[in-house]
Design an enzyme around this catalytic site. Structure first.
Site, PDB file in Angstrom:
ATOM      1  NE  ARG A  16       1.164  -2.630   0.701  1.00  0.00           N
ATOM      2  CZ  ARG A  16       1.956  -3.295   1.535  1.00  0.00           C
ATOM      3  NH1 ARG A  16       1.481  -3.653   2.723  1.00  0.00           N
ATOM      4  NH2 ARG A  16       3.196  -3.577   1.205  1.00  0.00           N
ATOM      5  CG  HIS A  63       1.862   0.144   7.398  1.00  0.00           C
ATOM      6  ND1 HIS A  63       1.587   0.545   6.114  1.00  0.00           N
ATOM      7  CD2 HIS A  63       2.306  -1.127   7.293  1.00  0.00           C
ATOM      8  CE1 HIS A  63       1.878  -0.431   5.263  1.00  0.00           C
ATOM      9  NE2 HIS A  63       2.322  -1.458   5.962  1.00  0.00           N
TER      10      HIS A  63
END
Length: 311
Positions: A226, A274
């Protein structure tokens, strides 16, 4: 819980909900499927499938909610949402395809670094024949859950010397494992550091100046967990000071990454948007339907999140 079909609400601010609706609607366990935002009456909805933050007030519209599932492996977007009742079970997706794809991505990044592929590509443009040597690398994997454990085992199979780190000590064949009491020793081995930790209050900003200084000089960072694990300014300083030789980043504090962010233009940083491992509805839906059947039969749900741990 009665055996009637179960109504579902899907809320995703990132992914197209259509494949999820189409897949779930084929099951005789499923009743009405609503997609947020909607003006429909949601009082009969018992299940919420969500990816990324919920709009404020959504939970208030679902008075008979029995279960919430993240549509991905991460649940940090749910753990920090104050509108979610503590008594509602939360589950996450544990999909073998997620682990496979994450492992493949990290191996790609690791090999690109080890074999200096970006330099070779630059040399091709300038027609420079430079036989850059490479060496064996020690790889440290932070986080040994479903994704990190899978990665660590595959790296051993490829011949890398692998070190693992987790909050509590784990035992994995062929891997020297450390827990949080030995973090500094773990870091001292990691010529390449791969972050696959869950997001908890204890791990936010864990990739910082202090951690980077504990790595071997010239270490390489791969962050696929993250964005809020990383202190971006500390990374840039570590790169500029040559404490780190480079970084492959797939996740960021703000996504999409703003054009003004200096990481875009840093010569030692490689950015992907991502995409290291993306949930595939076809495989994830099977797990969701299994848990839906368990819910109807009042059985324990699979992959329930421990609210105390945050994952």
């Amino acid at each position: 819980m009665d055996k009637q079909k179960v109504d579902i609400l899907i809320s995703s601010s990132v992914w197209d909900p259509k494949p999820w609706v189409e897949g779930l609607s084929k099951s005789d366990l499923v009743g009405n499927i609503h997609v947020w935002p909607t003006q429909a009456d949601l009082t009969n909805v018992k299940v919420l499938f969500v990816w990324k933050p919920l709009d404020k007030g959504v939970i208030d519209l679902i008075p008979n909610l029995k279960w919430i599932s993240s549509l991905g492996a991460g649940v940090d977007h749910l753990m920090t949402d104050p509108q979610i009742p503590e008594h509602i079970p939360i589950t996450r997706i544990v999909d073998p395809f997620l682990a496979r794809d994450m492992t493949n991505y990290v191996i790609m990044g690791l090999m690109m670094h080890q074999r200096s592929m970006l330099r070779h590509l630059d040399n091709q443009k300038s027609k420079t024949w430079d036989r850059i040597t490479y060496k064996p690398l020690k790889v440290g994997v932070m986080g040994l859950g479903a994704l990190g454990g899978h990665l660590a085992e595959k790296l051993v199979g490829l011949g890398f010397e692998v070190f693992g780190y987790s909050r509590r000590l784990k035992r994995i064949e062929g891997i020297k494992c450390f827990d949080e009491s030995d973090q500094k020793e773990f870091l001292s081995h990691a010529e390449v550091l791969v972050n696959l930790l869950p997001v908890t209050p204890q791990t936010v900003n864990i990739l910082n100046k202090q951690l980077f200084s504990s790595l071997p000089k010239g270490a390489y960072l791969i962050n696929v967990a993250r964005g809020n694990h990383l202190v971006e300014s500390d990374l840039i300083n570590a790169l500029d000071d040559e404490q780190l030789s480079g970084a492959l980043l797939d996740v960021f504090w703000e996504e999409p990454l703003p054009p003004s962010n200096p990481l875009w233009e840093h010569t030692k940083v490689t950015i992907t948007p991502h995409v290291a491992s993306v949930t595939t509805p076809n495989s994830a839906i099977a797990l969701l339907l299994d848990n839906l059947k368990r819910l109807r039969e009042d059985r324990e749900l699979l992959h329930t999140v421990d609210l105390n741990k945050g994952y």
